[in-house]
Design an enzyme around this catalytic site. Structure first.
Site, mmCIF file in Angstrom:
data_model
loop_
_atom_site.group_PDB
_atom_site.id
_atom_site.type_symbol
_atom_site.label_atom_id
_atom_site.label_comp_id
_atom_site.label_asym_id
_atom_site.label_seq_id
_atom_site.Cartn_x
_atom_site.Cartn_y
_atom_site.Cartn_z
ATOM 1 N N LYS A 112 0.763 -1.126 0.053
ATOM 2 C CA LYS A 112 -0.047 0.049 -0.221
ATOM 3 C C LYS A 112 1.096 1.273 0.053
ATOM 4 C CE LYS A 112 -4.175 -2.313 1.298
ATOM 5 N NZ LYS A 112 -3.733 -3.778 1.329
HETATM 6 C C1 LIG Z 1 -4.452 -4.901 1.029
HETATM 7 C C2 LIG Z 1 -3.678 -5.900 0.977
HETATM 8 C C3 LIG Z 1 -3.945 -7.080 0.027
HETATM 9 C C4 LIG Z 1 -5.351 -6.910 -0.880
HETATM 10 O O1 LIG Z 1 -5.073 -5.976 -1.871
HETATM 11 P P1 LIG Z 1 -6.360 -5.535 -2.694
HETATM 12 O O2 LIG Z 1 -5.870 -4.313 -3.592
HETATM 13 O O3 LIG Z 1 -7.384 -4.937 -1.749
HETATM 14 O O4 LIG Z 1 -7.106 -6.305 -3.520
HETATM 15 C C5 LIG Z 1 -3.241 -7.943 -0.067
HETATM 16 N N1 LIG Z 1 -2.551 -8.250 0.894
HETATM 17 C C6 LIG Z 1 -1.934 -7.404 1.857
HETATM 18 C C7 LIG Z 1 -0.685 -7.654 2.703
HETATM 19 C C8 LIG Z 1 -2.546 -6.196 1.824
HETATM 20 O O5 LIG Z 1 -2.315 -5.106 2.450
#
Ligand SMILES: *Cc1c(COP(=O)(O)O)cnc(C)c1O
Length: 462
Positions: A112
């Site tokens: 993120k």
């Molecule tokens: C947010 C997240 C996901 C999922 O990603 P999306 O874009 O919501 O599908 C998977 N793994 C981790 C570690 C995350 O933080």
């Protein structure tokens, strides 16, 4: 570049307008009117670029003239300078043709950071220019919150409120959010699950009358288009290092809200030769059931070792459905109105298109731990549980072994010690900049699973 709503009820918007909101006023999600397309020759010419240079190439057409190129470059370069690995998104080879794309070298150890480091700087840039102050409101199943706080808290132009499901995020995830200092930072632990948090946030966005006139809400969830755009970059980066664009590449993506894999879908439709896109799910497998069985229906939430994927309804899936319905907003409206009330299906022709676009699989906690243990024994590599789900699904779906399969490694294993311990391994230590995390003081407020409890709190703290 102009942006339109998937529900068809909003005049086209600029990048800046889309950046400063969340859902479209008609309840839809913003998507670009059309996608930029890059030729193979152009993509091939990017092979020697550094990660931030590549990001600038890919992101520029989406911002098209709204931010001067030099300023955009500065924002992007500053964002990725904070990453611990000089390659930003390094690839690690496990077996012949089998790779892990490490997306956890940012400040909060999850992918993120790729989007939220940039989003925070973009917001600050635009708000400064407009001399405006906004309220950032977001729901998190764990990783978005800390990445949003790390990306946005330095801005003098924002107050940030992050909702997380009380006692349903990992200790490290919680600590990473609740130990962030600053009198513009507020963490709310909602007595409910992530979908409850998401619902409250949606409702607050839909009716912002609780705010003073001069303020508006800005979303940091992946419904914010700027987040999606930044995630397109690493698909190009990985493919270029594995022989793309001449060589096709497949990707497996641990999926929750469908933001990350949607970025991969966009990369493909912008000209990157992508072979298969694997939607990797844990036992919260609505997307797998849809792709495999044409069954789009909500089931009960299960709590797993990969909590950032414990999501019942993937908000960004609507962006894909909009394309599946040939961008016919009326048809999408009709479909979404029935969602949650009955088991939905698409036509046979549409379902075929879904299967042409995506593969999918589902993995339970036992399998997750088994993969973590096996990869550690065989390769000495410690996977976080989300990545382990991704890798297992990659292996389930990898049919053409001549095409390299890249699993997106979405988090650092130290964030999810419980699953690592369950796999019979020692929980890894946190990187140096977080080594004292458990000694830092926490600040958060537990609130009822109720919209008014949340909006009242916001009102009295801005
Ligand atoms: C947010 C997240 C996901 C999922 O990603 P999306 O874009 O919501 O599908 C998977 N793994 C981790 C570690 C995350 O933080």
């Amino acid at each position: 570049m102009k942006y339109i709503s998937t529900r068809g009820g909003v005049a086209p918007q600029t990048f800046e307008q889309v950046l400063l909101t969340g859902l479209a006023p008609d309840g839809g999600l913003f998507v670009p009117e059309s996608l930029p397309r890059f030729s193979r020759a152009e993509i091939a010419s990017w092979r020697e670029l550094t990660y931030p240079e590549l990001a600038l190439k890919i992101v520029s057409p989406f911002v098209a003239g709204e931010i001067p190129a030099e300023d955009l470059k500065q924002i992007i370069f500053d964002s990725y300078a904070a990453f611990a690995d000089p390659e930003v998104a390094p690839l690690r080879r496990l077996e012949e043709g089998e790779y892990i794309l490490e997306l956890f070298h940012g400040p909060t150890l999850a992918f993120k950071d790729f989007a939220l480091q940039v989003l925070g700087r973009l917001l600050d840039y635009v708000l400064k220019k407009k001399d405006q102050r906004v309220v950032i409101l977001g729901a998190t199943s764990g990783d978005t919150g800390s990445a949003a706080l790390a990306g946005c808290r330095h801005s003098d132009h924002v107050d940030i409120f992050i909702l997380h499901p009380y006692q349903r995020v990992s200790d490290v995830q919680r600590k990473q959010m609740t130990t962030v200092p600053g009198d513009n930072v507020f963490n709310l632990a909602v007595e409910g699950n992530f979908d409850d948090c998401q619902r409250i946030v949606k409702a607050a966005f839909a009716d912002q009358s609780f705010l003073p006139d001069s303020r508006q809400l800005v979303a940091v969830n992946s419904i914010n288009w700027a987040r999606i755009v930044m995630q397109i970059v690493y698909y190009f980066s990985a493919a270029l290092r594995l022989g793309g664009p001449e060589q096709k590449i497949s990707f497996s993506v641990p999926t929750g809200n469908f933001g990350d894999i949607y970025a991969g879908y966009l990369a493909k439709h912008m000209g990157l030769p992508v072979d298969r896109l694997v939607v990797a799910t844990n036992t919260n497998d609505i997307l797998h059931r849809f792709i495999a069985n044409n069954d789009y229906s909500i089931s009960a939430l299960s709590k797993t070792f990969s909590p950032s994927m414990d999501i019942l309804v993937s908000s960004n899936f609507e962006r894909y459905l909009f394309d599946l319905f040939d961008r016919d907003a009326a048809k999408l409206n009709e479909f979404m109105a029935k969602f949650g009330k009955e088991t939905l299906q698409v036509s046979a022709e549409q379902w075929q298109r879904v299967k042409d676009e995506f593969d999918s699989s589902t993995v339970n906690d036992d399998q997750t731990c088994a993969v973590i243990a096996e990869v550690y024994d065989t390769h000495g590599v410690l996977l976080d549980p989300h990545t382990a789900v991704g890798l297992k699904c990659a292996r389930d779906c990898w049919a053409d072994k001549r095409v390299p399969m890249v699993t997106l490694s979405t988090a650092h294993p130290a964030k999810f010690g419980e699953a690592i311990k369950q796999a019979g391994l020692e929980s890894p230590s946190l990187p140096e900049h977080l080594a004292d995390l458990f000694e830092r003081e926490e600040r958060y407020t537990v609130v009822a699973n109720d919209l008014n409890a949340v909006t009242d709190f916001i009102k009295s703290n801005i």
